[in-house]
Design an enzyme around this catalytic site. Sequence first.
Site, PDB file in Angstrom:
ATOM      1  N   GLY A   1      26.147  46.856  30.308  1.00 23.26           N
ATOM      2  CA  GLY A   1      27.110  47.325  31.396  1.00 23.26           C
ATOM      3  C   GLY A   1      26.417  47.472  32.734  1.00 23.26           C
TER       4      GLY A   1
ATOM      5  N   GLY B   1      25.021  52.557  35.927  1.00 26.25           N
ATOM      6  CA  GLY B   1      25.761  53.832  36.000  1.00 26.25           C
ATOM      7  C   GLY B   1      26.787  54.245  35.087  1.00 26.25           C
ATOM      8  N   THR B   2      27.115  53.144  34.216  1.00 30.55           N
ATOM      9  CA  THR B   2      28.364  53.265  33.394  1.00 30.55           C
ATOM     10  C   THR B   2      27.904  54.196  32.038  1.00 30.55           C
ATOM     11  OG1 THR B   2      27.613  51.050  32.469  1.00 30.55           O
ATOM     12  CG2 THR B   2      29.511  51.079  33.894  1.00 30.55           C
ATOM     13  N   GLY B   3      26.714  54.642  32.028  1.00 29.44           N
ATOM     14  CA  GLY B   3      26.269  55.644  30.943  1.00 29.44           C
ATOM     15  C   GLY B   3      25.770  55.003  29.848  1.00 29.44           C
TER      16      GLY B   3
ATOM     17  N   THR C   1      22.113  54.722  29.232  1.00 31.69           N
ATOM     18  CA  THR C   1      21.076  55.458  28.888  1.00 31.69           C
ATOM     19  C   THR C   1      21.694  56.838  28.045  1.00 31.69           C
ATOM     20  OG1 THR C   1      20.101  54.657  30.654  1.00 31.69           O
ATOM     21  CG2 THR C   1      19.161  56.585  29.743  1.00 31.69           C
TER      22      THR C   1
ATOM     23  N   HIS D   1      41.064  45.830  65.539  1.00 31.27           N
ATOM     24  CA  HIS D   1      40.565  45.055  64.438  1.00 31.27           C
ATOM     25  C   HIS D   1      41.063  45.607  62.837  1.00 31.27           C
ATOM     26  CE1 HIS D   1      37.049  42.849  62.122  1.00 31.27           C
ATOM     27  NE2 HIS D   1      37.468  44.011  61.177  1.00 31.27           N
ATOM     28  N   GLU D   2      40.996  47.127  62.799  1.00 33.70           N
ATOM     29  CA  GLU D   2      41.336  47.635  61.849  1.00 33.70           C
ATOM     30  C   GLU D   2      43.035  47.737  61.648  1.00 33.70           C
ATOM     31  OE1 GLU D   2      39.408  48.394  59.456  1.00 33.70           O
ATOM     32  OE2 GLU D   2      37.527  48.300  60.732  1.00 33.70           O
TER      33      GLU D   2
ATOM     34  N   HIS E   1      43.805  44.411  59.926  1.00 32.84           N
ATOM     35  CA  HIS E   1      43.411  44.325  58.314  1.00 32.84           C
ATOM     36  C   HIS E   1      44.910  45.160  57.733  1.00 32.84           C
ATOM     37  CE1 HIS E   1      39.631  42.978  58.105  1.00 32.84           C
ATOM     38  NE2 HIS E   1      38.988  44.045  58.689  1.00 32.84           N
TER      39      HIS E   1
ATOM     40  N   ASP F   1      33.401  41.200  56.800  1.00 33.73           N
ATOM     41  CA  ASP F   1      35.014  40.400  56.324  1.00 33.73           C
ATOM     42  C   ASP F   1      34.650  39.073  56.020  1.00 33.73           C
ATOM     43  OD1 ASP F   1      35.755  42.999  56.948  1.00 33.73           O
ATOM     44  OD2 ASP F   1      36.620  42.270  58.848  1.00 33.73           O
TER      45      ASP F   1
END
Length: 619
Positions: A212, A215-217, A219, A434-435, A438, A510
């Site tokens: 996985g 950080g998906t758990g 451990t 620019h934003e 988008h 981008d």
Amino acid sequence: MTLLECVFLPMKPLSKNIIFALLAVLIISAIFSSYSLRSAKPEEITLAKVVEEVENDIIESIKIEGSEISIKLKDGTDQTTRKEASVSLSETLIDYGLSPEQLRQANIDIKDRSTRSYIMGVILPSLLPLLLLMVIFWFMIRQMQGANSKAMSFGMSNAREFKDSKQKITFKDVAGSKESKEELQEIVEFLKNPKKFADVGAKLPKGVLLMGRPGTGKTLLSRAVAGEAEVPFFHISGSEFVEMFVGVGASRVRDLFAKAKRNAPCIIFIDEIDAVGRQRGAGLGGSHDEREQTLNQILVELDGFETDTNVIVMAATNRPDVLDPALLRPGRFDRRVLIDLPDIKERNEILDVHAKGKPMAEDVNLRNIAQKTPGFSGADLKNLLNEGAILAARENQKEIKMKDLDEAIEKVMLGPERRSKVINEEEKKITAYHEAGHALVSHFLPNADPVHKISIVSRGRALGYTWNMPERDRLLSSSAKFDDDIAVFLAGREAELMIFKDTTTGAQNDLVQASKMARKMVTEYGMSEKIGPLSFNGKDDLVFLGRDIAEAKNYSEKTAQIIDEEVKKILSRGEAAAKELLGKYKNILKKIADQLIKEEIIDRDEFEKIILENIRITN
Ligand code: ADP
Ligand code: MG
Ligand code: ZN
């Protein structure tokens, strides 16, 4: 631990010891010198004078220390004299002409401390440096032994064992991942009750591989298995096998498995196994002998288990694709558990788990947070709640409010807000357009995700950002969706081009994203007409796989050329779509940009309001 630490660290206390030894020498010599100063005060007389005093019977007592003689007269005067240390005082005095009777009659209190004081005064001072040297040597030898024993233990696995039940992690602590837990439940039962399985002739897998993203758990889940089964749990990270010394990895593996067998039933957990388990005979440069030997040893140990040894080997990796196929063969890590990124329901559960112990305000809606965080891993969500708590504490709040969590989401995604960053008016205007570009294009393209927020407050590396959020988690993407997304990526640059007749470096990221997406469409997803339903596997993956770069391109030059053309075609298509929409709704683009320059942030409702109002005017 590395060699460096082993050699240099233990030397530190030694230097301290030297300081101590020096201090001791200083103190001792100070005592001695003050002592001799004190004894130098009394009057110095000759032995003949002593004889005279004995005859006159004016002596109270005589103290002898080696060759030193201190005399106390009846009137209280102190005197000193010397004699040969080897000859006794009476003999000396008799040699000076005193008769033995006279000496007896004088009734002098003679305290002969000669033997003791001889040691104190003569032998000790001469032995002291020697003693000090010996002490120093002793310390040095001890240090060296310490270092040595560490050098000897390099071959030992430094696997940590989690046995104590105080901080026991169980499946309850792992939110979501229902399927993975079900699969692992089998392992737990086997460890708890091996006989039940043996009786019906069932053989359980020796190796379980958890796969996985980070950080998906993984451990967490493996520790939960140990907690559920209540067996010893040996935890080692793949990279810990391989250190500076060649040959260490293999002997560590041997040691680890031997230790585990002694403690059976138990679990061995090798975290990040890809560090040792990569495909052999591959990779970029460098010698991989050490790693290969380690891997070979793991394979040998996995095969060497007798069927009745109740040791289960669990391993975790986020790169199952790079693992050596030998590891995945039946009889080794043949049980594979895939841990996916959590879906919305699981995200909600993970948030619930980690929200425990954190006071939440009434307005907090964790389901809403879960909705806004597609693609977040368990670790990200935990981090999000923690950031929220930090923000709340900074504002001296007693509870975490929804606004803290909203802020935390963006912080986790993009880095901290940097309001203090100075942007000049010109840059602010460019960023706003620019934003706005988008946002506008993503609003009008049917397959693009709706706009959630637009901001020109710089955050992390970004000067501004547009946050699009899917309505629901998406498992499949269509080619039409990719086309629209590429158009949205390119829209920022198009807007700059349209308004300022120039482009800036702000569009770099981008372009990278759009190009990557377009290339994947062509080479991996079979989404181009000319290439057809072929998948070449990305170049990046192959380098990761550890194969030679030269080998990576598994298509001809001619195909490469066609791929480039197709990628370019897709990108141009996106560019044209963006350009068309921006031209059509230029007035709205201006409205959004103006609002951004004024307010810096526009949220979803406000954004839709601007569009609705101005569309009416256009029509
Ligand atoms: P991995 O080993 O897959 O990289 P970890 O097991 O180290 O990930 O997870 C990191 C942290 O994220 C864990 O300590 C845990 O707090 C949190 N976490 C991840 N997944 C979950 C989950 N399903 N439920 C609860 N917490 C989780
Ligand atoms: Mg891990
Ligand atoms: Zn952009």
